[in-house]
Scaffold this motif. Structure first.
Motif, PDB file in Angstrom:
ATOM      1  N   SER A   5       0.292  -0.930  -8.115  1.00 58.25           N
ATOM      2  CA  SER A   5      -0.256  -1.699  -9.109  1.00 58.25           C
ATOM      3  C   SER A   5      -1.549  -1.053  -9.460  1.00 58.25           C
ATOM      4  O   SER A   5      -2.256  -0.438  -9.113  1.00 58.25           O
ATOM      5  CB  SER A   5      -0.615  -3.090  -8.582  1.00 58.25           C
ATOM      6  OG  SER A   5      -1.801  -3.164  -7.887  1.00 58.25           O
ATOM      7  N   LEU A   6      -1.516  -1.049 -10.707  1.00 57.78           N
ATOM      8  CA  LEU A   6      -2.928  -0.434 -11.445  1.00 57.78           C
ATOM      9  C   LEU A   6      -4.090  -1.118 -11.195  1.00 57.78           C
ATOM     10  O   LEU A   6      -5.065  -0.118 -10.828  1.00 57.78           O
ATOM     11  CB  LEU A   6      -2.637  -0.597 -13.025  1.00 57.78           C
ATOM     12  CG  LEU A   6      -3.658   0.331 -13.877  1.00 57.78           C
ATOM     13  CD1 LEU A   6      -3.765   1.588 -13.685  1.00 57.78           C
ATOM     14  CD2 LEU A   6      -3.392   0.117 -15.199  1.00 57.78           C
ATOM     15  N   ALA A   7      -4.257  -2.285 -10.681  1.00 58.44           N
ATOM     16  CA  ALA A   7      -5.391  -2.940 -10.443  1.00 58.44           C
ATOM     17  C   ALA A   7      -5.603  -2.292  -8.980  1.00 58.44           C
ATOM     18  O   ALA A   7      -6.967  -1.956  -8.810  1.00 58.44           O
ATOM     19  CB  ALA A   7      -5.409  -4.437 -10.339  1.00 58.44           C
ATOM     20  N   ARG A   8      -4.868  -2.189  -8.113  1.00 58.25           N
ATOM     21  CA  ARG A   8      -5.178  -1.469  -6.794  1.00 58.25           C
ATOM     22  C   ARG A   8      -5.525  -0.098  -6.946  1.00 58.25           C
ATOM     23  O   ARG A   8      -6.183   0.315  -6.177  1.00 58.25           O
ATOM     24  CB  ARG A   8      -3.970  -1.834  -5.797  1.00 58.25           C
ATOM     25  CG  ARG A   8      -4.099  -1.199  -4.408  1.00 58.25           C
ATOM     26  CD  ARG A   8      -2.796  -1.602  -3.623  1.00 58.25           C
ATOM     27  NE  ARG A   8      -3.135  -1.223  -2.299  1.00 58.25           N
ATOM     28  CZ  ARG A   8      -2.621   0.172  -1.770  1.00 58.25           C
ATOM     29  NH1 ARG A   8      -1.808   0.872  -2.514  1.00 58.25           N
ATOM     30  NH2 ARG A   8      -2.951   0.435  -0.517  1.00 58.25           N
ATOM     31  N   LEU A   9      -4.696   0.570  -7.686  1.00 59.63           N
ATOM     32  CA  LEU A   9      -5.221   1.953  -8.037  1.00 59.63           C
ATOM     33  C   LEU A   9      -6.590   2.159  -8.449  1.00 59.63           C
ATOM     34  O   LEU A   9      -7.436   3.052  -7.961  1.00 59.63           O
ATOM     35  CB  LEU A   9      -4.247   2.823  -8.941  1.00 59.63           C
ATOM     36  CG  LEU A   9      -4.731   4.049  -9.229  1.00 59.63           C
ATOM     37  CD1 LEU A   9      -4.582   4.905  -7.988  1.00 59.63           C
ATOM     38  CD2 LEU A   9      -3.676   4.666 -10.366  1.00 59.63           C
ATOM     39  N   LEU A  83      -9.374  10.807 -14.629  1.00 58.35           N
ATOM     40  CA  LEU A  83      -8.021  10.440 -14.185  1.00 58.35           C
ATOM     41  C   LEU A  83      -7.571   9.189 -15.052  1.00 58.35           C
ATOM     42  O   LEU A  83      -8.140   8.047 -15.365  1.00 58.35           O
ATOM     43  CB  LEU A  83      -8.115   9.693 -12.748  1.00 58.35           C
ATOM     44  CG  LEU A  83      -6.825   9.047 -12.356  1.00 58.35           C
ATOM     45  CD1 LEU A  83      -5.701  10.056 -12.221  1.00 58.35           C
ATOM     46  CD2 LEU A  83      -7.162   8.381 -11.005  1.00 58.35           C
ATOM     47  N   LEU A  84      -6.617   9.735 -15.981  1.00 54.85           N
ATOM     48  CA  LEU A  84      -6.142   8.884 -16.729  1.00 54.85           C
ATOM     49  C   LEU A  84      -4.555   8.324 -16.063  1.00 54.85           C
ATOM     50  O   LEU A  84      -3.705   8.950 -15.611  1.00 54.85           O
ATOM     51  CB  LEU A  84      -5.795   9.447 -18.139  1.00 54.85           C
ATOM     52  CG  LEU A  84      -7.043   9.649 -18.897  1.00 54.85           C
ATOM     53  CD1 LEU A  84      -7.493  11.053 -18.710  1.00 54.85           C
ATOM     54  CD2 LEU A  84      -6.624   9.732 -20.627  1.00 54.85           C
ATOM     55  N   VAL A  85      -4.149   6.956 -16.504  1.00 55.49           N
ATOM     56  CA  VAL A  85      -2.911   6.405 -15.737  1.00 55.49           C
ATOM     57  C   VAL A  85      -2.322   5.831 -17.215  1.00 55.49           C
ATOM     58  O   VAL A  85      -2.890   5.215 -17.955  1.00 55.49           O
ATOM     59  CB  VAL A  85      -2.984   5.391 -14.756  1.00 55.49           C
ATOM     60  CG1 VAL A  85      -1.592   4.755 -14.666  1.00 55.49           C
ATOM     61  CG2 VAL A  85      -3.764   6.107 -13.601  1.00 55.49           C
ATOM     62  N   ALA A  86      -1.276   6.120 -17.380  1.00 63.98           N
ATOM     63  CA  ALA A  86      -0.575   5.807 -18.624  1.00 63.98           C
ATOM     64  C   ALA A  86       1.024   5.090 -18.304  1.00 63.98           C
ATOM     65  O   ALA A  86       1.494   5.462 -17.543  1.00 63.98           O
ATOM     66  CB  ALA A  86      -0.319   7.113 -19.780  1.00 63.98           C
ATOM     67  N   ASP A  87       1.090   4.085 -18.910  1.00 62.20           N
ATOM     68  CA  ASP A  87       2.431   3.559 -19.070  1.00 62.20           C
ATOM     69  C   ASP A  87       3.378   3.733 -20.343  1.00 62.20           C
ATOM     70  O   ASP A  87       2.730   3.454 -21.153  1.00 62.20           O
ATOM     71  CB  ASP A  87       2.552   1.784 -18.640  1.00 62.20           C
ATOM     72  CG  ASP A  87       2.125   1.477 -17.323  1.00 62.20           C
ATOM     73  OD1 ASP A  87       2.964   1.630 -16.505  1.00 62.20           O
ATOM     74  OD2 ASP A  87       0.917   1.075 -17.312  1.00 62.20           O
ATOM     75  N   MET A 105      16.783   0.081 -20.883  1.00 63.63           N
ATOM     76  CA  MET A 105      15.430   0.065 -20.793  1.00 63.63           C
ATOM     77  C   MET A 105      14.862   1.213 -19.950  1.00 63.63           C
ATOM     78  O   MET A 105      15.680   1.214 -18.786  1.00 63.63           O
ATOM     79  CB  MET A 105      14.835  -1.258 -20.541  1.00 63.63           C
ATOM     80  CG  MET A 105      13.409  -1.256 -20.453  1.00 63.63           C
ATOM     81  SD  MET A 105      12.708  -3.012 -19.926  1.00 63.63           S
ATOM     82  CE  MET A 105      10.971  -2.580 -19.509  1.00 63.63           C
ATOM     83  N   GLU A 106      13.809   1.694 -20.173  1.00 64.00           N
ATOM     84  CA  GLU A 106      13.327   2.745 -19.003  1.00 64.00           C
ATOM     85  C   GLU A 106      11.587   2.454 -19.252  1.00 64.00           C
ATOM     86  O   GLU A 106      11.128   2.176 -20.198  1.00 64.00           O
ATOM     87  CB  GLU A 106      13.365   3.968 -19.426  1.00 64.00           C
ATOM     88  CG  GLU A 106      14.871   4.768 -18.964  1.00 64.00           C
ATOM     89  CD  GLU A 106      15.046   4.412 -17.186  1.00 64.00           C
ATOM     90  OE1 GLU A 106      13.913   4.544 -16.624  1.00 64.00           O
ATOM     91  OE2 GLU A 106      16.210   4.403 -16.924  1.00 64.00           O
ATOM     92  N   HIS A 107      11.001   2.418 -18.027  1.00 66.51           N
ATOM     93  CA  HIS A 107       9.509   2.152 -17.841  1.00 66.51           C
ATOM     94  C   HIS A 107       8.902   3.208 -16.871  1.00 66.51           C
ATOM     95  O   HIS A 107       9.383   3.248 -15.729  1.00 66.51           O
ATOM     96  CB  HIS A 107       9.148   0.769 -17.400  1.00 66.51           C
ATOM     97  CG  HIS A 107       7.715   0.715 -17.133  1.00 66.51           C
ATOM     98  ND1 HIS A 107       7.335  -0.205 -16.279  1.00 66.51           N
ATOM     99  CD2 HIS A 107       6.708   1.204 -17.510  1.00 66.51           C
ATOM    100  CE1 HIS A 107       6.062  -0.406 -15.826  1.00 66.51           C
ATOM    101  NE2 HIS A 107       5.567   0.616 -16.784  1.00 66.51           N
ATOM    102  N   ARG A 108       8.101   4.042 -17.278  1.00 68.67           N
ATOM    103  CA  ARG A 108       7.368   5.097 -16.300  1.00 68.67           C
ATOM    104  C   ARG A 108       5.872   5.004 -16.343  1.00 68.67           C
ATOM    105  O   ARG A 108       5.319   4.403 -17.430  1.00 68.67           O
ATOM    106  CB  ARG A 108       7.918   6.465 -16.665  1.00 68.67           C
ATOM    107  CG  ARG A 108       9.254   6.553 -16.291  1.00 68.67           C
ATOM    108  CD  ARG A 108       9.841   7.995 -16.886  1.00 68.67           C
ATOM    109  NE  ARG A 108      11.413   7.810 -16.740  1.00 68.67           N
ATOM    110  CZ  ARG A 108      12.320   8.584 -17.350  1.00 68.67           C
ATOM    111  NH1 ARG A 108      11.932   9.635 -18.112  1.00 68.67           N
ATOM    112  NH2 ARG A 108      13.628   8.566 -17.163  1.00 68.67           N
ATOM    113  N   ARG A 109       5.442   5.009 -15.314  1.00 70.09           N
ATOM    114  CA  ARG A 109       3.833   5.226 -15.146  1.00 70.09           C
ATOM    115  C   ARG A 109       3.485   6.492 -14.764  1.00 70.09           C
ATOM    116  O   ARG A 109       4.075   7.016 -13.626  1.00 70.09           O
ATOM    117  CB  ARG A 109       3.459   4.019 -14.162  1.00 70.09           C
ATOM    118  CG  ARG A 109       1.850   4.318 -13.932  1.00 70.09           C
ATOM    119  CD  ARG A 109       1.278   3.043 -13.369  1.00 70.09           C
ATOM    120  NE  ARG A 109       1.344   1.822 -14.129  1.00 70.09           N
ATOM    121  CZ  ARG A 109       1.144   0.570 -13.589  1.00 70.09           C
ATOM    122  NH1 ARG A 109       1.119   0.423 -12.379  1.00 70.09           N
ATOM    123  NH2 ARG A 109       1.341  -0.499 -14.408  1.00 70.09           N
TER     124      ARG A 109
END
Length: 319
Positions: A5-9, A83-87, A105-109
């Motif tokens: 999860s982004l919060a944990r990261l 460090l950038l994280v994108a959805d 549908m597709e979702h990638r991080r």
């Protein structure tokens, strides 16, 4: 790839020596675009003119809508390297009767950074998977060597890479839908992502952005003052040598008393003689797609409800 999860990261990278970032860009952004005039070639008539298209007319054929979203955050800095994280996500929703249903549908991080940044965060992502809400695979994407060394330059390079990744994902989703359906497909944006889009006889691109204008001078004034319920002459953007399209401007709502761009969209279809016979019909279909209103979205005047529905669906799914 680990599920994280982004919060944990965010919490984990601080434990790895990263400085937390307090600058979080807008949660959902469109693609970056440079404002410019790129002269077009008229296909219809000798001078740029506007034409009434008639009353709104619902499309009598199966109809689907494709849209994508992108979100990115600067999670932290290793030294001065970000460090950038994108959805990124894309979907096609097909209208069956009056009800939309999910077709594809597709979702990638994605995680963007220099080699040292990604090496350090790889340990975090590989430390263990976390299930639950917000957990998704994280794919590292290294930035090119020539942009490293300045944090702003790295952020700008990552933003461009996010744009490209979203475009590629939308193309993939569109191709998957077309493999299973021959319905008319309305795409949010231009048909320039690939040859297959620009040559598809049942694909319509509707662009809300006017960062690139096809005319200058008096023709630009005519273009931007297109009356409500009217369209411009059909033209061909000269920059689309590899994937030529026909295009025209269409005014969805009255602009007087508001702004020249209010309710103005640019429509794209494949470049063919047959299109010239269906320009007004397609325009009437698009006028019919104004309802229900896409409010309270600030872009409601240029946002077809079917596209708004796909975007809302994706935002709810990509938390």
């Amino acid at each position: 790839m680990a599920r994280l999860s982004l919060a944990r990261l965010r919490r984990a990278v601080v434990q790895q020596g990263f400085t937390p970032a307090t600058w979080i860009p807008e949660a959902s952004e469109g693609r970056a675009a440079e404002s410019t005039v790129r002269p077009a070639r008229l296909v219809e008539g000798e001078t740029l003119t506007t034409y009434p298209v008639g009353r709104p007319e619902p499309c009598p054929h199966p109809l689907a809508f494709l849209d994508g979203i992108q979100r990115y955050e600067i999670v932290g800095y290793l030294g001065s390297a970000p460090l950038l994280v994108a959805d990124i996500a894309a979907a096609v929703r097909e209208r069956v009767g009056r009800r939309p249903r999910l077709a594809v549908m597709e979702h990638r991080r994605l995680a963007f950074g220099g080699p040292e940044v990604l090496e350090r965060v790889a340990g975090v992502m590989g430390a263990g998977a976390e299930a639950g809400a917000g957990a998704v695979e994280v794919t590292p994407v290294p930035l090119a060597d020539d942009v490293l060394g300045h944090p702003i330059r790295e952020i700008q390079a990552a933003r461009k890479a996010i744009d490209r990744a979203r475009g590629a994902l939308e193309l993939e989703v569109g191709q998957r839908f077309r493999a299973q359906s021959d319905a008319w497909l309305i795409v949010d944006g231009a048909l320039s992502e690939g040859i297959s889009w620009a040559t598809d006889p049942r694909m319509i691109g509707v662009s809300k952005s006017h960062s690139s204008l096809p005319f200058a001078g008096a023709d630009q004034v005519t273009y931007l003052r297109t009356p409500h319920g009217h369209r411009t002459s059909v033209f061909e953007p000269v920059t689309r040598a590899l994937a030529p399209v026909y295009s025209w401007a269409l005014r969805l709502w009255p602009w007087e008393g508001r702004d020249l761009f209010h309710g103005l969209v640019r429509v794209e279809t494949r470049a063919s003689d047959e299109v010239l016979d269906t320009v007004d019909t397609i325009s009437r279909w698009l006028l019919a797609e104004r309802a229900p209103l896409s409010a309270p979205d600030p872009r409601w005047d240029r946002l077809l409800y079917g596209i708004h529905e796909v975007e809302s669906f994706l935002r709810a799914r990509v938390a």
